[in-house]
Design an enzyme around this catalytic site. Structure first.
Site, PDB file in Angstrom:
ATOM      1  N   HIS A  72       0.851  -1.197   0.000  1.00  0.00           N
ATOM      2  CA  HIS A  72       0.000   0.000   0.000  1.00  0.00           C
ATOM      3  C   HIS A  72       0.883   1.240   0.000  1.00  0.00           C
ATOM      4  CE1 HIS A  72      -4.277  -1.344   1.084  1.00  0.00           C
ATOM      5  NE2 HIS A  72      -3.627  -2.378   0.610  1.00  0.00           N
ATOM      6  N   TYR A 201      -9.055   5.707   7.648  1.00  0.00           N
ATOM      7  CA  TYR A 201      -9.181   6.015   9.078  1.00  0.00           C
ATOM      8  C   TYR A 201     -10.177   7.163   9.169  1.00  0.00           C
ATOM      9  CZ  TYR A 201      -4.779   3.480  10.075  1.00  0.00           C
ATOM     10  OH  TYR A 201      -3.795   2.529  10.223  1.00  0.00           O
ATOM     11  N   PRO A 293      -4.256   0.906  18.896  1.00  0.00           N
ATOM     12  CA  PRO A 293      -3.961   0.384  17.557  1.00  0.00           C
ATOM     13  C   PRO A 293      -4.005   1.411  16.422  1.00  0.00           C
ATOM     14  CG  PRO A 293      -6.085  -0.404  18.338  1.00  0.00           C
ATOM     15  CD  PRO A 293      -5.458   0.290  19.485  1.00  0.00           C
ATOM     16  N   LYS A 297       0.938   0.346  15.108  1.00  0.00           N
ATOM     17  CA  LYS A 297       2.330   0.274  15.574  1.00  0.00           C
ATOM     18  C   LYS A 297       2.641  -0.917  16.493  1.00  0.00           C
ATOM     19  CE  LYS A 297       4.168   3.497  13.330  1.00  0.00           C
ATOM     20  NZ  LYS A 297       4.158   2.848  12.038  1.00  0.00           N
ATOM     21  N   TYR A 385       4.214   6.659   9.850  1.00  0.00           N
ATOM     22  CA  TYR A 385       3.341   5.544   9.476  1.00  0.00           C
ATOM     23  C   TYR A 385       4.124   4.435   8.764  1.00  0.00           C
ATOM     24  CZ  TYR A 385      -0.975   3.153   8.205  1.00  0.00           C
ATOM     25  OH  TYR A 385      -1.980   2.225   8.096  1.00  0.00           O
TER      26      TYR A 385
HETATM   27  P1  FAD Z   1       1.525 -11.462  21.936  1.00  0.00           P
HETATM   28  O1  FAD Z   1       1.079 -11.524  20.526  1.00  0.00           O
HETATM   29  O2  FAD Z   1       0.536 -11.097  22.968  1.00  0.00           O
HETATM   30  O3  FAD Z   1       2.166 -12.865  22.289  1.00  0.00           O
HETATM   31  C1  FAD Z   1       2.483 -13.241  23.604  1.00  0.00           C
HETATM   32  C2  FAD Z   1       2.388 -14.746  23.731  1.00  0.00           C
HETATM   33  O4  FAD Z   1       2.759 -15.119  25.052  1.00  0.00           O
HETATM   34  C3  FAD Z   1       0.982 -15.248  23.527  1.00  0.00           C
HETATM   35  O5  FAD Z   1       0.997 -16.296  22.580  1.00  0.00           O
HETATM   36  C4  FAD Z   1       0.545 -15.703  24.902  1.00  0.00           C
HETATM   37  O6  FAD Z   1      -0.353 -16.802  24.852  1.00  0.00           O
HETATM   38  C5  FAD Z   1       1.865 -16.088  25.537  1.00  0.00           C
HETATM   39  N1  FAD Z   1       1.854 -16.063  26.998  1.00  0.00           N
HETATM   40  C6  FAD Z   1       1.188 -15.212  27.817  1.00  0.00           C
HETATM   41  N2  FAD Z   1       1.425 -15.500  29.091  1.00  0.00           N
HETATM   42  C7  FAD Z   1       2.257 -16.544  29.103  1.00  0.00           C
HETATM   43  C8  FAD Z   1       2.850 -17.317  30.129  1.00  0.00           C
HETATM   44  N3  FAD Z   1       2.631 -17.046  31.423  1.00  0.00           N
HETATM   45  N4  FAD Z   1       3.647 -18.336  29.792  1.00  0.00           N
HETATM   46  C9  FAD Z   1       3.888 -18.615  28.484  1.00  0.00           C
HETATM   47  N5  FAD Z   1       3.343 -17.934  27.471  1.00  0.00           N
HETATM   48  C10 FAD Z   1       2.533 -16.917  27.774  1.00  0.00           C
HETATM   49  N6  FAD Z   1      -1.756  -4.046  16.799  1.00  0.00           N
HETATM   50  C11 FAD Z   1      -1.944  -3.362  15.695  1.00  0.00           C
HETATM   51  O7  FAD Z   1      -0.988  -2.756  15.211  1.00  0.00           O
HETATM   52  N7  FAD Z   1      -3.186  -3.344  15.083  1.00  0.00           N
HETATM   53  C12 FAD Z   1      -4.250  -4.030  15.603  1.00  0.00           C
HETATM   54  O8  FAD Z   1      -5.337  -3.996  15.041  1.00  0.00           O
HETATM   55  C13 FAD Z   1      -4.084  -4.720  16.778  1.00  0.00           C
HETATM   56  N8  FAD Z   1      -5.129  -5.378  17.341  1.00  0.00           N
HETATM   57  C14 FAD Z   1      -4.929  -6.030  18.525  1.00  0.00           C
HETATM   58  C15 FAD Z   1      -5.994  -6.677  19.154  1.00  0.00           C
HETATM   59  C16 FAD Z   1      -5.817  -7.320  20.386  1.00  0.00           C
HETATM   60  C17 FAD Z   1      -6.998  -8.002  21.066  1.00  0.00           C
HETATM   61  C18 FAD Z   1      -4.543  -7.320  20.992  1.00  0.00           C
HETATM   62  C19 FAD Z   1      -4.319  -8.000  22.335  1.00  0.00           C
HETATM   63  C20 FAD Z   1      -3.480  -6.691  20.347  1.00  0.00           C
HETATM   64  C21 FAD Z   1      -3.663  -6.035  19.130  1.00  0.00           C
HETATM   65  N9  FAD Z   1      -2.606  -5.386  18.476  1.00  0.00           N
HETATM   66  C22 FAD Z   1      -2.798  -4.713  17.340  1.00  0.00           C
HETATM   67  C23 FAD Z   1      -1.273  -5.394  18.988  1.00  0.00           C
HETATM   68  C24 FAD Z   1      -0.413  -6.481  18.346  1.00  0.00           C
HETATM   69  O9  FAD Z   1      -1.206  -7.562  17.988  1.00  0.00           O
HETATM   70  C25 FAD Z   1       0.632  -6.828  19.371  1.00  0.00           C
HETATM   71  O10 FAD Z   1       1.462  -5.687  19.515  1.00  0.00           O
HETATM   72  C26 FAD Z   1       1.456  -8.070  19.042  1.00  0.00           C
HETATM   73  O11 FAD Z   1       0.678  -9.216  19.145  1.00  0.00           O
HETATM   74  C27 FAD Z   1       2.640  -8.171  19.995  1.00  0.00           C
HETATM   75  O12 FAD Z   1       3.254  -9.399  19.852  1.00  0.00           O
HETATM   76  P2  FAD Z   1       3.927 -10.140  21.100  1.00  0.00           P
HETATM   77  O13 FAD Z   1       4.491 -11.384  20.529  1.00  0.00           O
HETATM   78  O14 FAD Z   1       4.807  -9.194  21.789  1.00  0.00           O
HETATM   79  O15 FAD Z   1       2.734 -10.449  22.097  1.00  0.00           O
HETATM   80  C1  DHB Z   2      -5.317  -2.778  10.956  1.00  0.00           C
HETATM   81  C2  DHB Z   2      -5.232  -2.501  12.286  1.00  0.00           C
HETATM   82  C3  DHB Z   2      -4.788  -1.260  12.699  1.00  0.00           C
HETATM   83  O1  DHB Z   2      -4.682  -0.977  14.005  1.00  0.00           O
HETATM   84  C4  DHB Z   2      -4.453  -0.293  11.785  1.00  0.00           C
HETATM   85  O2  DHB Z   2      -4.040   0.911  12.221  1.00  0.00           O
HETATM   86  C5  DHB Z   2      -4.525  -0.590  10.445  1.00  0.00           C
HETATM   87  C6  DHB Z   2      -4.965  -1.824  10.027  1.00  0.00           C
HETATM   88  C7  DHB Z   2      -5.792  -4.110  10.513  1.00  0.00           C
HETATM   89  O3  DHB Z   2      -6.096  -4.955  11.369  1.00  0.00           O
HETATM   90  O4  DHB Z   2      -5.884  -4.327   9.303  1.00  0.00           O
END
Ligand code: FAD
Ligand code: DHB
Length: 391
Positions: A72, A201, A293, A297, A385
C-alpha cells in the site's frame, strides 16, 4: 534441560526472536501457555512497516509475504465528510507499507520453526521464572501434570501484556507509564471485498471507524465502541448498519455486507515499562509496552524490539560481549516512545472523546485542517506511518 536462551511466549515477538537466533546458530527453546491452534486463531494487526518487512526477509520467512502481501502506498483520513489522501510513497521518497495479517506472519514463523526441528513447548502451565538476577536463570513449567525446568543464560520475556515475565520483576525495579482511553475497538473480519483498496481512518461524530483488509476478498473493519461494550451487543446487522452510517456518503454504495467470521472488542491503552531488563531477563513486545492500535504500531514495535534484542544476544554469545545487552533497553525504548507518541497522536485526532469540551473539539478539527493544508505535517505523519528507521 539446558539451553542458551529461553523465550517465553510464542507470539510474533517470541517466534521472530527464535528464528533470528537460529539463523545465527544460537540455541533457544520457546515456551508458550496456549496451543498453537489458539495462537493462530487470534486476529490482530495487519499493517507491516517497510523496515519490518526487511527484518522478516533477513529472518528468511518473507517468501509468502511477498506473494500474498498487498503493498500500500497511501491511505485516506476522513474527518466528518472531508477526505484527505496521504500519499506515503510520494511523501517519504518511495516508502510503502504491506498489508499482511499478524496471523500469517505467525504461521510463517511457526512453519519455519517446525521445518528446522526447533523446540516449542505449547500448552505450558504455571510458567515460573527463578533466579533471574543470577548467571543461571531458570524457567519452570508444568506440562501434562509433570514439572519441567530449563536452565538458560538469558531469558526473553515475549509473553504479552498479561504475561508472567514483567510481573516477575520486583516492583521497585520497574517503572510503569500508562494512559487508558475511554473507548474500545470492535473488530470484524468478513469474506467480502473491501470498500476500497486504500485503508480509511475516519472520525465521524458517532465515533472512529477503520476500513482495512486482508486481501481483495477479505475485509477487516473496526468501530469505536464504549469500554464496557461486548460483542453480544453487536449482531452483524447492527455492525454493518453502524459502519455504513459512519462512512462518507459517496462510499456507502461500495460497502459489501456479509456474515462476520470473527468479532472481538479490544480496549485502548498506552503503556510502557522501564527498563526492559532485570538481571538476565529482557522484555520485548507487548510484555513491555502497549499502544492504541490507531496507526498500526503494536506489531511493528514488537518487531523492532526483537531486532535490537536479537543483535544484542548474538553479540553476547558470538563475540562474548555484554555491550549489546547492556544497551538494549535504552536503544529499544527510544524507538518505543516515538511509536507511543505517534499512536497517541493518531488516537487523539481520530476518536470521539466523551469528556471533550467544545474547545477540545475545535482543536481536533484544527489539527485535521492543518494536516490538510500542510505538506510538512503530512510528511511527519507519513514518515511515522511507514516506520522510523531502526538505526
Ligand atoms: P503477543 O502476541 O501477545 O504474544 C504473547 C504470547 O505469550 C501469547 O501467545 C501468549 O499466549 C503467551 N503467553 C502469555 N502469558 C504466558 C505465560 N505465562 N507463559 C507462556 N506464554 C505466555 N496491533 C496493531 O498494530 N493493530 C491491531 O489492530 C491490533 N489489534 C490487537 C488486538 C488485540 C486483542 C490485541 C491483544 C493486540 C492487538 N494489536 C494490534 C497489537 C499487536 O497484535 C501486538 O502488539 C502483538 O501481538 C505483539 O506481539 P507479542 O508477541 O509481543 O505479544
Ligand atoms: C489494521 C489494524 C490497525 O490498528 C491499523 O491501524 C490498520 C490496520 C488491521 O487490522 O488491518
Amino acid at each position: 534441560m539446558k539451553t542458551q536462551v529461553v523465550i517465553i511466549g510464542a507470539g510474533p515477538s517470541g517466534l521472530l526472536l527464535g528464528q533470528l537466533l537460529y539463523k545465527n546458530g544460537i540455541d533457544a527453546i520457546v515456551i508458550e501457555r496456549q496451543s498453537s491452534e489458539y495462537v493462530l486463531a487470534r486476529i490482530r494487526a495487519g499493517v507491516l512497516e517497510q523496515v519490518m518487512v526487511e527484518l522478516l526477509e533477513e529472518a528468511g520467512i518473507a517468501q509468502r509475504l511477498h506473494q500474498e502481501g498487498l503493498v500500500h502506498d497511501g491511505f485516506d483520513i476522513v474527518f466528518n465528510q472531508d477526505r484527505l489522501h496521504i500519499d506515503l510513497k510520494e511523501l517519504t521518497g518511495g516508502k510503502t507499507v504491506t498489508v499482511y495479517g499478524q496471523t500469517e506472519v505467525t504461521k510463517d514463523l511457526m512453519q519455519a520453526r517446525s521445518k528446522a526441528g526447533l523446540t516449542t513447548v505449547y500448552g505450558a502451565q504455571d510458567v515460573e521464572l527463578v533466579d533471574i538476577d543470577s548467571h543461571n536463570p531458570k524457567v519452570r513449567y508444568t506440562l501434562d501434570g509433570k514439572t519441567h525446568e530449563v536452565v538458560a543464560e538469558l531469558i526473553a520475556g515475549c509473553d504479552g501484556f498479561h504475561g508472567v515475565c514483567r510481573a516477575s520483576i520486583p516492583k521497585s525495579s520497574i517503572q510503569e507509564f500508562e494512559r487508558v482511553y475511554p473507548f474500545g475497538w470492535l473488530g470484524v473480519l468478513a469474506d467480502v471485498p473491501p470498500v476500497q483498496h486504500d485503508l480509511i481512518y475516519g472520525n465521524h461524530p458517532d465515533g472512529f471507524y477503520l476500513c482495512s483488509l486482508r486481501s481483495e476478498r477479505r475485509s477487516r473493519y473496526y468501530l469505536q465502541t464504549t469500554t464496557n461494550d461486548s460483542v453480544e451487543n453487536w449482531s452483524d446487522e447492527r455492525f454493518w448498519d453502524t459502519l455504513e452510517q459512519r462512512l462518507p456518503i459517496d462510499l456507502r454504495v461500495s460497502l459489501t455486507k456479509g456474515p462476520s467470521i470473527e468479532k472481538s472488542i479490544a480496549p485502548l491503552r498506552s503503556f510502557v515499562a522501564e527498563p526492559l531488563r532485570y538481571g538476565n531477563l529482557f522484555l520485548a513486545g507487548d510484555a513491555a509496552h502497549i499502544v492504541p492500535p490507531t496507526g498500526a504500531k503494536g506489531l511493528n514495535l514488537a518487531a523492532s524490539d526483537i531486532r535490537y534484542l536479537s543483535r544484542a544476544f548474538i553479540e553476547y554469545f558470538k563475540d562474548k560481549s555484554s555491550a549489546g545487552i547492556d544497551f538494549y533497553s535504552q536503544k529499544a525504548l527510544s524507538r518505543i516512545w516515538k511509536g507511543e507518541r505517534f499512536s497517541w497522536w493518531m488516537s487523539m485526532l481520530l476518536h470521539q472523546f466523551p469528556e471533550n469540551s467544545s474547545f477540545d473539539k475545535k482543536i481536533q478539527e484544527t489539527e485535521f485542517n492543518y494536516l490538510k493544508s500542510s505538506e510538512a505535517a503530512q510528511r511527519v505523519l507519513a514518515e511515522n506511518y511507514v516506520g522510523l528507521s531502526y538505526d
